[in-house]
Motif scaffolding. Structure first.
Motif, PDB file in Angstrom:
ATOM      1  N   HIS A   1     -30.407 -25.533  10.535  1.00  0.00           N
ATOM      2  CA  HIS A   1     -29.296 -24.794   9.948  1.00  0.00           C
ATOM      3  C   HIS A   1     -29.603 -24.330   8.538  1.00  0.00           C
ATOM      4  CE1 HIS A   1     -25.974 -24.718  12.792  1.00  0.00           C
ATOM      5  NE2 HIS A   1     -26.612 -25.714  13.354  1.00  0.00           N
ATOM      6  N   ASN A   2     -30.892 -24.229   8.216  1.00  0.00           N
ATOM      7  CA  ASN A   2     -31.246 -23.714   6.901  1.00  0.00           C
ATOM      8  C   ASN A   2     -31.143 -22.198   6.920  1.00  0.00           C
ATOM      9  OD1 ASN A   2     -32.324 -23.417   4.327  1.00  0.00           O
ATOM     10  ND2 ASN A   2     -34.342 -23.052   5.209  1.00  0.00           N
ATOM     11  N   LYS A   3     -30.171 -21.656   6.194  1.00  0.00           N
ATOM     12  CA  LYS A   3     -29.901 -20.229   6.293  1.00  0.00           C
ATOM     13  C   LYS A   3     -30.367 -19.456   5.081  1.00  0.00           C
ATOM     14  CE  LYS A   3     -26.107 -20.487   9.437  1.00  0.00           C
ATOM     15  NZ  LYS A   3     -24.658 -20.435   9.584  1.00  0.00           N
ATOM     16  N   ILE A   4     -30.862 -20.132   4.059  1.00  0.00           N
ATOM     17  CA  ILE A   4     -31.191 -19.448   2.825  1.00  0.00           C
ATOM     18  C   ILE A   4     -32.577 -19.850   2.337  1.00  0.00           C
ATOM     19  CG2 ILE A   4     -30.346 -18.940   0.490  1.00  0.00           C
ATOM     20  CD1 ILE A   4     -28.222 -18.529   2.624  1.00  0.00           C
TER      21      ILE A   4
ATOM     22  N   GLN B   1     -28.549 -28.070  18.377  1.00  0.00           N
ATOM     23  CA  GLN B   1     -27.642 -27.998  17.229  1.00  0.00           C
ATOM     24  C   GLN B   1     -27.650 -26.636  16.559  1.00  0.00           C
ATOM     25  OE1 GLN B   1     -28.900 -31.227  14.795  1.00  0.00           O
ATOM     26  NE2 GLN B   1     -28.113 -32.766  16.172  1.00  0.00           N
ATOM     27  N   GLU B   2     -28.731 -25.870  16.781  1.00  0.00           N
ATOM     28  CA  GLU B   2     -28.806 -24.570  16.118  1.00  0.00           C
ATOM     29  C   GLU B   2     -27.853 -23.559  16.747  1.00  0.00           C
ATOM     30  OE1 GLU B   2     -31.042 -25.959  17.961  1.00  0.00           O
ATOM     31  OE2 GLU B   2     -31.899 -24.556  19.389  1.00  0.00           O
ATOM     32  N   MET B   3     -27.262 -23.936  17.889  1.00  0.00           N
ATOM     33  CA  MET B   3     -26.489 -22.926  18.613  1.00  0.00           C
ATOM     34  C   MET B   3     -25.083 -22.722  18.087  1.00  0.00           C
ATOM     35  SD  MET B   3     -27.423 -23.160  22.542  1.00  0.00           S
ATOM     36  CE  MET B   3     -26.245 -21.882  22.776  1.00  0.00           C
ATOM     37  N   ILE B   4     -24.562 -23.672  17.356  1.00  0.00           N
ATOM     38  CA  ILE B   4     -23.177 -23.527  16.911  1.00  0.00           C
ATOM     39  C   ILE B   4     -23.149 -23.221  15.427  1.00  0.00           C
ATOM     40  CG2 ILE B   4     -22.037 -24.867  18.701  1.00  0.00           C
ATOM     41  CD1 ILE B   4     -22.216 -27.268  16.906  1.00  0.00           C
TER      42      ILE B   4
ATOM     43  N   ARG C   1     -41.255 -24.345  14.035  1.00  0.00           N
ATOM     44  CA  ARG C   1     -40.316 -24.130  15.130  1.00  0.00           C
ATOM     45  C   ARG C   1     -38.861 -24.078  14.667  1.00  0.00           C
ATOM     46  NH1 ARG C   1     -37.843 -27.097  19.168  1.00  0.00           N
ATOM     47  NH2 ARG C   1     -38.224 -29.000  18.014  1.00  0.00           N
ATOM     48  N   GLU C   2     -38.538 -24.845  13.653  1.00  0.00           N
ATOM     49  CA  GLU C   2     -37.126 -24.975  13.312  1.00  0.00           C
ATOM     50  C   GLU C   2     -36.619 -23.870  12.380  1.00  0.00           C
ATOM     51  OE1 GLU C   2     -36.155 -28.810  11.841  1.00  0.00           O
ATOM     52  OE2 GLU C   2     -36.584 -29.802  13.736  1.00  0.00           O
ATOM     53  N   THR C   3     -37.509 -23.028  11.876  1.00  0.00           N
ATOM     54  CA  THR C   3     -37.054 -22.003  10.928  1.00  0.00           C
ATOM     55  C   THR C   3     -36.153 -20.996  11.632  1.00  0.00           C
ATOM     56  OG1 THR C   3     -39.160 -22.225   9.845  1.00  0.00           O
ATOM     57  CG2 THR C   3     -37.836 -20.328   9.233  1.00  0.00           C
ATOM     58  N   ARG C   4     -35.070 -20.674  10.987  1.00  0.00           N
ATOM     59  CA  ARG C   4     -34.168 -19.662  11.533  1.00  0.00           C
ATOM     60  C   ARG C   4     -34.641 -18.296  11.108  1.00  0.00           C
ATOM     61  NH1 ARG C   4     -28.766 -22.145  12.713  1.00  0.00           N
ATOM     62  NH2 ARG C   4     -27.656 -20.232  13.158  1.00  0.00           N
ATOM     63  N   GLY C   5     -34.881 -17.434  12.072  1.00  0.00           N
ATOM     64  CA  GLY C   5     -35.357 -16.094  11.744  1.00  0.00           C
ATOM     65  C   GLY C   5     -34.325 -15.262  11.032  1.00  0.00           C
ATOM     66  N   THR C   6     -33.052 -15.622  11.193  1.00  0.00           N
ATOM     67  CA  THR C   6     -31.997 -14.815  10.586  1.00  0.00           C
ATOM     68  C   THR C   6     -31.595 -15.335   9.217  1.00  0.00           C
ATOM     69  OG1 THR C   6     -30.415 -16.148  11.773  1.00  0.00           O
ATOM     70  CG2 THR C   6     -31.002 -14.053  12.769  1.00  0.00           C
ATOM     71  N   ALA C   7     -32.334 -16.324   8.703  1.00  0.00           N
ATOM     72  CA  ALA C   7     -31.995 -16.847   7.383  1.00  0.00           C
ATOM     73  C   ALA C   7     -32.138 -15.742   6.339  1.00  0.00           C
ATOM     74  CB  ALA C   7     -32.912 -18.013   7.044  1.00  0.00           C
ATOM     75  N   PHE C   8     -31.327 -15.826   5.292  1.00  0.00           N
ATOM     76  CA  PHE C   8     -31.371 -14.807   4.247  1.00  0.00           C
ATOM     77  C   PHE C   8     -32.424 -15.165   3.204  1.00  0.00           C
ATOM     78  CE2 PHE C   8     -27.076 -14.295   5.912  1.00  0.00           C
ATOM     79  CZ  PHE C   8     -27.087 -12.936   6.141  1.00  0.00           C
ATOM     80  N   VAL C   9     -33.036 -14.130   2.651  1.00  0.00           N
ATOM     81  CA  VAL C   9     -34.053 -14.342   1.622  1.00  0.00           C
ATOM     82  C   VAL C   9     -33.536 -13.742   0.316  1.00  0.00           C
ATOM     83  CG1 VAL C   9     -36.434 -13.880   0.971  1.00  0.00           C
ATOM     84  CG2 VAL C   9     -35.840 -14.191   3.361  1.00  0.00           C
ATOM     85  N   PHE C  10     -33.699 -14.479  -0.765  1.00  0.00           N
ATOM     86  CA  PHE C  10     -33.338 -13.976  -2.091  1.00  0.00           C
ATOM     87  C   PHE C  10     -34.517 -14.183  -3.036  1.00  0.00           C
ATOM     88  CE2 PHE C  10     -29.201 -15.345  -0.388  1.00  0.00           C
ATOM     89  CZ  PHE C  10     -28.463 -14.190  -0.561  1.00  0.00           C
TER      90      PHE C  10
END
Lengths: 413, 604
Positions: A103-106, B411-414, A129-138
């Motif tokens: 859940h790291n988004k930033i 957990q990433e789904m919600i 694997r766990e990196t979110r591709g939609t995370a925001f970059v600043f």
């Protein structure tokens, strides 16, 4: 026998797959934001902002006996490591729980790190694997750790939500781009466009910061320079990249024209000088009527790029009292707006050609279409050709709405 | 290599030990002789009361004895071929001497009746002797069962026979004469076997015997006390008829006929049950229901050999196609209007005396998600409720499993905030998520079961206990997290929103499978579960009709399966029922609409 076989098969599936992938929420620490600075000894200094779900869910307050201090909804941990992912694994030594980046988004990079090149930070993360591709970059002016610790969340409880909302607010002000991790990473690799990343910074001087002149300077600041009360974070302006290296900064106003040329500007406020009565200002809300039409001829030495923009501003404030709702006067105003936008866009394009020498606008993507194979396109070497390109900009402006007012009547004296 | 799997199976599975005898108490020859003697003696003085009990013992003993003779065939076969069912249990004894025929002699008939009913020990049977008022008088006897008959009718019958019969007696058979001239009963049957007499008397009819006649007249005098026609208890509707079936077969058939007034509506009767026979009726429209379907239903019902048949639920268990599948394969309904609607589609209804639930076959899963009320509502409302129900169908068995797989594996789904809320609420809960969920689900099942069983007087307790303990105290005690309470409550509500009780039960059981799969393997497990469940369900047939039709094997979908379009579009009957006439209504079913007016609403 058939049932026995079925039960056997199911048992095999269950026992062989098992439940080792499962992760209970009370054994996991969720990282919500990561900051990257240059560390000591060529290391990476990574700051993790970890959620404290007890506080966020409001479960902590009543029951806990003894704990006098107000618990914060998040905690920080900073550490030096050779790689971001290494830091992530080292974190398990410090924190009691299994660390999760799901859940790291930033991702916040410091300007210093960005100017040296972000590849060493991004590459391992992109593979992870766990990196979110939609995370925001600043990109942050100053150090990322400092920024994250001083950015007070006043309206939000969760930093993830805070940054997410801030990043999406560009659709309202148009004074900075948005960048997602995967998009950013990809555009550091391609030849046809270069990445742009929103700029953030802490306002140190509060209202004491020097203000610009009145006309045409609505967002002519970099993040952190805008005079505003309190020591707060500001999200304004653009960091321009060449590949993975940051090469320059654009102010809020320049970011608006950048977005306009990229076709990503949804709404932006703009202040211009009154054409009929100079010295007075006119406030406008710009809206993109449709995406820009971009035609390129990229075959010769100097490519030619024709850009046609379509803007539909609506009037917000006309302090001069001139009846711009009148059809003839409206034409005058439209012409003036078109002239101004053309001029500003030209300025920005020549800055990108002369100063940064890169194509942040993505014109290359249009030029690329003319080539049948990537090989030919690579041979053409857009990166070297772009600074010599001739960019013609045409702006169509049509004022559709004049606010709630149909006519301005001169005051009777 | 090929041998390995069977060997493993042999180790893992249970093998029946064929050598081992189950315990059978065998009789030695002397015991056998003593038993036969006692049986003969018992018949001689049948009036001694103790024999009545003995008779039951004898039947048991004889079953055991014959079983003992077949011992070599192994335990399983003994159980299956138990001869108890094949015996003429109801009419033993003397009747066998003259093939159970009624004799000319009134006195001997009386003796037989006394033997058959164990008189005078048995106090339910009344034998009334009287003389017909004809000239000359004829000795007669009336046999009926106290409590099953309407006393007023009996008195009326006796009155007509004894007082208003002062006419000369012509020649010919007495029974015919009485039947044609004297007896004012509306349904009179002339029988010559005691078997038929018993059948009538046991169900509330009265039997008349006459001196010198080898026939008996069985007159319909039923007056059994029963529950009045009432609102259906389990299938309530807002719109539509509010009548439900009762316990009396004849009342139920009449209720159906009230909604389906057609000469083609046929009722056929069967008797099922060896020791306690009960009436089973099937109803269908002769010119509509598929003949093969009717034949199959009759074949299955006729072949049933069972001790007693109390309820349609027992019959369902005997006639369904796949007893080991979880899904119900007949529709059990309490509502006559619904049965009538099914009959009009070409289905067959099966009624069991004493059961307020009527079975309708064949059935599909879609029809179990209907209530019949949708047809009475306007089509938009009907469609809406059906979609709500569809959602409830999925939630009721999938939601807890999906929750577990998301929380444990995906957990990433919600949304982050939702995950943080779940995580924060779980911080103080000492159990793993699965245990937490199972605890709550189990408590909910307890409340449900207790709610059904609890005596009405203290019924309100269950609400307080359930709501307080489950809803609040368990959260305050940090045993479960509040989000989970919401989740289980939603699941419970959804399961109540599935209209068919049996289907809701199925889903309740499936839910636990999905909880396990979700906890062990996440979405992968849920996918496996869904796949297996779909295979099981698609493979199912109800009286030859695929369970998931018309979508399982895809046939003509019609306008009344998932959604319900306006009534005038329902032009065809369900294709899978294969009725004799598929067309339900002409192409233009609203005659008043002008042609070409364009507001007929049809697309074809």
């Amino acid at each position: 026998m058939k049932t026995v076989k079925l039960v056997f098969a199911l048992a095999v599936i269950i026992f062989l797959s098992g439940c080792w992938g499962s992760q209970e929420t009370d054994q996991t620490a969720l990282v919500l934001a990561m900051g990257f600075d240059k560390g000591k000894n060529e290391n990476v200094r990574v700051t993790f902002q970890i959620a404290n779900p007890k506080v966020i869910a409001g479960a902590a307050g009543g029951g806990g006996g003894g704990g006098g201090d107000q618990e914060k909804p998040y905690l920080f941990t900073t550490m030096d490591a050779p790689l971001p992912v290494a830091a992530f694994h080292l974190l398990n030594v410090v924190r009691s729980r299994d660390i999760s980046l799901l859940h790291n988004k930033i991702f916040i990079f410091s300007e210093e790190a960005a100017r040296e090149g972000l590849a060493r930070y991004m590459q391992p993360l992109n593979r992870f694997r766990e990196t979110r591709g939609t995370a925001f970059v600043f990109v942050c002016r100053g150090t990322a750790r400092d920024f994250m610790e001083r950015d007070k969340l006043e309206l939000e409880v969760s930093p993830a939500k805070h940054y997410e909302i801030v990043a999406s607010l560009t659709r309202l002000h148009g004074l900075g781009p948005t960048a997602h991790f995967t998009d950013f990473y990809e555009s550091t690799k391609t030849h046809s466009k270069e990445p742009v990343v929103p700029l953030v910074g802490i306002n140190e001087k509060g209202l004491g910061a020097p203000a610009k002149s009145q006309v045409d300077s609505l967002g002519d600041y970099l993040a952190g320079d805008l005079p505003a009360s309190g020591v707060t974070a500001q999200f304004l302006g653009t960091a321009v990249f060449s590949g993975d290296k940051m090469v320059g900064e654009l102010t809020g106003d320049e970011s608006r024209y950048l977005l306009m040329l990229k076709g990503e500007m949804q709404q932006s406020f703009m202040v211009i000088d009154d054409p009929k009565r100079p010295g007075h200002v006119i406030g406008l809300t710009l809206r993109q009527a449709r995406r820009p039409v971009i035609k390129t001829s990229a075959s010769g030495e100097a490519p030619v790029i024709d850009v046609e923009l379509f803007q539909e501003p609506s009037l917000v404030g006309v302090p001069s009292g001139i009846n711009y709702e009148d059809l003839k006067l409206k034409k005058v105003l439209e012409k003036e707006i078109a002239r101004l936008i053309t001029e500003k866009c030209q300025e920005l394009v020549s800055r990108s050609q002369d100063e940064f020498r890169i194509d942040s606008f993505g014109f290359g993507q249009y030029a690329k279409r003319k080539y049948l194979t990537v090989g030919e396109w690579d041979k053409y070497n857009w990166h070297d050709k772009y600074p010599d390109a001739q960019v013609n900009i045409k702006v169509n402006v049509k004022i559709r709405r004049t606010g709630l007012q149909l006519k301005t009547v001169k005051p009777t004296m | 290599m090929n041998k390995i799997l069977p060997q493993i199976m042999k180790i893992l599975t249970y093998q029946e030990n064929k050598e081992d005898e189950s315990f059978v108490l065998e009789e030695n020859p002397t015991e056998k002789k003593a038993w036969q003697d006692s049986r003969a003696g018992g018949e001689k003085d049948n009036k001694s009361g103790a024999d009545e009990e003995k008779k039951g013992d004898i039947a048991e003993a004889s079953a055991g004895r014959e079983a003992g003779e077949k011992k070599r065939t192994g335990r399983r076969r003994i159980r299956k071929t138990s001869p108890r069912g094949e015996k003429k249990a109801a009419v033993p004894g003397k009747m066998a001497q003259n093939d159970g025929l009624i004799t000319n002699d009134l006195e001997s008939n009386r003796k037989i009746i006394e033997t058959l009913y164990g008189l005078p020990v048995n106090k339910d049977v009344v034998v009334r002797e009287f003389e017909l008022g004809t000239v000359p008088g004829i000795k007669a006897m009336l046999v009926f069962m106290d409590g099953l008959v309407d006393k007023a009718i009996i008195n009326h019958l006796l009155q007509s026979l004894m007082l208003f019969s002062g006419v000369g007696r012509p020649g010919g058979r007495i029974a015919d004469f009485v039947k044609e001239n004297l007896l004012p009963g509306n349904q009179v049957q002339e029988v010559e076997h005691f078997k038929d007499v018993l059948k009538g008397v046991n169900s509330g009819d009265s039997a008349f015997f006459f001196e010198g006649s080898d026939r008996s007249l069985v007159v319909e005098t039923k007056g059994i006390e029963h529950r009045a026609v009432d609102k259906p208890n389990t299938e309530q509707t807002v719109r539509g008829p509010q009548e439900g079936f009762g316990e009396i077969l004849r009342v139920n058939t009449a209720l159906i006929r009230k909604h389906a007034r057609s000469g083609e509506l046929t009722t056929e009767m069967f008797t099922v049950g060896e020791r306690l026979p009960n009436d089973v009726a099937i109803m269908y429209l002769r010119d509509l229901a598929n003949a093969d379907l009717v034949k199959e239903v009759k074949r299955r019902i006729k072949s049933i050999k069972i001790d007693f048949m109390m309820d349609s639920g027992m019959l369902e268990g005997m006639i369904e196609d796949s007893p080991y599948n979880l899904n119900p394969q007949t529709i059990a309904t309490e509502r006559p209007d619904r049965v009538a609607a099914f009959l009009a589609e070409g289905k067959v209804a099966i009624l069991v005396n004493g059961s307020p639930q009527v079975l309708v076959v064949p059935c599909t899963m879609y029809s179990q998600l209907h209530t019949g009320e949708e047809s009475y509502l306007r089509w938009q409302y009907g469609t809406f409720t059906r979609y709500v129900r569809l959602l409830a169908f999925y939630i009721s068995f999938l939601l807890p499993g999906v929750y577990l797989s998301i929380v444990l594996f995906h957990q990433e789904m919600i949304p982050t905030e939702l995950l943080l809320a779940i995580a924060g609420n779980r911080e103080r809960v000492p159990f793993p998520s699965v245990v937490e969920l199972l605890l709550l689900e189990f408590s909910f099942e307890l409340v449900r079961e207790a709610g059904v069983r609890i005596p009405g007087v203290i019924g309100t307790t269950i609400g307080i206990v359930g709501a307080l303990i489950l809803g609040q105290a368990s959260v305050q005690a940090n045993i479960v997290s509040p989000i989970l309470v919401v989740l289980v409550a939603v699941t419970g509500l959804s399961s109540f929103a599935v209209p068919n009780f049996a289907l809701a039960f199925t889903l309740r059981i499936y839910r636990f499978f999905y909880i396990i799969l979700g906890a062990l393997m996440g979405f992968f497990g849920i996918t496996i579960g869904l796949f297996v469940q779909i295979l099981f369900t698609t493979n199912l047939k109800s009286f030859g009709v695929p369970y998931l039709s018309p979508s399982g094997p895809r046939t003509q979908l019609g306008y009344d399966v998932v959604y319900r379009l306006p009534l005038f579009l329902h032009e065809k009957r369900p294709d899978y029922d294969n009725p004799q006439d598929v067309r339900r209504a002409p192409r233009i079913s609203r005659g008043w609409v002008k042609r070409g007016g364009g507001n007929n609403g049809r697309s074809d």
